[in-house]
Design a protein around this motif. Structure first.
Motif, mmCIF file in Angstrom:
data_model
loop_
_atom_site.group_PDB
_atom_site.id
_atom_site.type_symbol
_atom_site.label_atom_id
_atom_site.label_comp_id
_atom_site.label_asym_id
_atom_site.label_seq_id
_atom_site.Cartn_x
_atom_site.Cartn_y
_atom_site.Cartn_z
ATOM 1 N N GLU A 1 58.583 74.840 -0.239
ATOM 2 C CA GLU A 1 57.861 74.980 1.008
ATOM 3 C C GLU A 1 57.468 73.613 1.555
ATOM 4 O O GLU A 1 57.501 73.394 2.764
ATOM 5 N N LEU A 2 57.099 72.744 0.661
ATOM 6 C CA LEU A 2 56.715 71.397 1.067
ATOM 7 C C LEU A 2 57.921 70.666 1.671
ATOM 8 O O LEU A 2 57.797 69.948 2.661
ATOM 9 N N TRP A 3 59.068 70.855 1.052
ATOM 10 C CA TRP A 3 60.296 70.255 1.536
ATOM 11 C C TRP A 3 60.637 70.769 2.920
ATOM 12 O O TRP A 3 60.988 69.974 3.813
ATOM 13 N N VAL A 4 60.575 72.027 3.160
ATOM 14 C CA VAL A 4 60.867 72.637 4.458
ATOM 15 C C VAL A 4 59.852 72.136 5.478
ATOM 16 O O VAL A 4 60.196 71.812 6.626
ATOM 17 N N SER A 5 58.611 72.038 5.091
ATOM 18 C CA SER A 5 57.566 71.560 5.982
ATOM 19 C C SER A 5 57.837 70.100 6.361
ATOM 20 O O SER A 5 57.654 69.704 7.515
ATOM 21 N N LEU A 6 58.262 69.293 5.414
ATOM 22 C CA LEU A 6 58.588 67.891 5.685
ATOM 23 C C LEU A 6 59.759 67.798 6.662
ATOM 24 O O LEU A 6 59.734 66.969 7.586
ATOM 25 N N GLU A 7 60.797 68.617 6.490
ATOM 26 C CA GLU A 7 61.940 68.611 7.405
ATOM 27 C C GLU A 7 61.525 69.026 8.807
ATOM 28 O O GLU A 7 61.962 68.426 9.795
ATOM 29 N N GLU A 8 60.679 70.046 8.915
ATOM 30 C CA GLU A 8 60.194 70.489 10.227
ATOM 31 C C GLU A 8 59.385 69.365 10.885
ATOM 32 O O GLU A 8 59.498 69.128 12.094
ATOM 33 N N HIS A 9 58.596 68.691 10.082
ATOM 34 C CA HIS A 9 57.781 67.598 10.600
ATOM 35 C C HIS A 9 58.685 66.461 11.091
ATOM 36 O O HIS A 9 58.449 65.884 12.168
ATOM 37 N N GLN A 10 59.722 66.120 10.344
ATOM 38 C CA GLN A 10 60.653 65.071 10.746
ATOM 39 C C GLN A 10 61.418 65.473 12.012
ATOM 40 O O GLN A 10 61.616 64.649 12.910
ATOM 41 N N ASP A 11 61.821 66.736 12.116
ATOM 42 C CA ASP A 11 62.504 67.210 13.319
ATOM 43 C C ASP A 11 61.590 67.096 14.540
ATOM 44 O O ASP A 11 62.011 66.668 15.626
ATOM 45 N N ALA A 12 60.322 67.503 14.351
ATOM 46 C CA ALA A 12 59.355 67.410 15.444
ATOM 47 C C ALA A 12 59.144 65.950 15.834
ATOM 48 O O ALA A 12 59.072 65.593 17.026
ATOM 49 N N LEU A 13 59.036 65.081 14.827
ATOM 50 C CA LEU A 13 58.847 63.648 15.080
ATOM 51 C C LEU A 13 60.052 63.060 15.810
ATOM 52 O O LEU A 13 59.897 62.266 16.750
ATOM 53 N N GLU A 14 61.254 63.432 15.427
ATOM 54 C CA GLU A 14 62.465 62.961 16.116
ATOM 55 C C GLU A 14 62.484 63.446 17.558
ATOM 56 O O GLU A 14 62.865 62.691 18.464
ATOM 57 N N LEU A 15 62.086 64.693 17.796
ATOM 58 C CA LEU A 15 62.029 65.230 19.154
ATOM 59 C C LEU A 15 61.018 64.444 19.979
ATOM 60 O O LEU A 15 61.305 64.045 21.125
ATOM 61 N N ILE A 16 59.859 64.188 19.410
ATOM 62 C CA ILE A 16 58.828 63.423 20.127
ATOM 63 C C ILE A 16 59.325 62.007 20.418
ATOM 64 O O ILE A 16 59.150 61.490 21.524
ATOM 65 N N MET A 17 59.946 61.379 19.442
ATOM 66 C CA MET A 17 60.442 60.017 19.621
ATOM 67 C C MET A 17 61.564 59.957 20.665
ATOM 68 O O MET A 17 61.626 59.019 21.459
ATOM 69 N N SER A 18 62.408 60.947 20.685
ATOM 70 C CA SER A 18 63.489 60.939 21.688
ATOM 71 C C SER A 18 62.901 61.092 23.091
ATOM 72 O O SER A 18 63.340 60.416 24.027
ATOM 73 N N LYS A 19 61.882 61.967 23.226
ATOM 74 C CA LYS A 19 61.226 62.105 24.533
ATOM 75 C C LYS A 19 60.510 60.801 24.905
ATOM 76 O O LYS A 19 60.532 60.374 26.058
ATOM 77 N N TYR A 20 59.880 60.152 23.900
ATOM 78 C CA TYR A 20 59.189 58.893 24.150
ATOM 79 C C TYR A 20 60.187 57.813 24.615
ATOM 80 O O TYR A 20 59.936 57.097 25.571
ATOM 81 N N ARG A 21 61.309 57.723 23.939
ATOM 82 C CA ARG A 21 62.337 56.740 24.309
ATOM 83 C C ARG A 21 62.861 57.000 25.718
ATOM 84 O O ARG A 21 63.075 56.071 26.497
ATOM 85 N N LYS A 22 63.064 58.278 26.012
ATOM 86 C CA LYS A 22 63.562 58.647 27.343
ATOM 87 C C LYS A 22 62.551 58.241 28.409
ATOM 88 O O LYS A 22 62.914 57.668 29.442
#
Length: 112
Positions: A1-22
């Motif tokens: 569960e921790l692993w899945v939560s970490l992946e979801e967090h990284q996906d969310a962070l990548e989405l936020i960073m891509s919007k920030y870069r844009k």
């Protein structure tokens, strides 16, 4: 569960960073336009001034060309008149010379 939560967090962070870069890219492009606008306006004003000066120079050149043409025509008229007067003067001197000669011949023929 921790692993899945970490992946979801990284996906969310990548989405936020891509919007920030844009958004940062859009902001930088907007600034480039804003920074370029004053320079562009100055350049356009400067080129407008240069165009008007070129037009004035061309007009002055045309006026000067016409003045030279008028001066040349006047010069040729004066030259022609001078040549005409010189010829007339020469003819009048010849007539005067003939008149003096005939007057002197007439005086010699008169009895004393």
């Amino acid at each position: 569960e921790l692993w899945v939560s970490l992946e979801e967090h990284q996906d969310a962070l990548e989405l936020i960073m891509s919007k920030y870069r844009k958004q940062m890219l859009q902001l930088l492009e907007g600034r480039k336009r804003e920074d370029a606008e004053p320079v562009l306006k100055v350049h356009q004003a400067s080129s407008g001034e240069i165009e008007s000066q070129i037009d004035r120079i061309c007009e002055m050149g045309e006026v000067m060309r016409k003045a030279v043409q008028v001066d040349d025509e006047q010069f040729f008229k004066v030259q022609e008149k001078l040549a005409q007067l010189e010829l007339e003067n020469k003819e009048l001197r010849e007539l005067l010379s003939i008149s003096k000669e005939s007057f002197e011949v007439g005086r010699e023929d008169l009895p004393d």
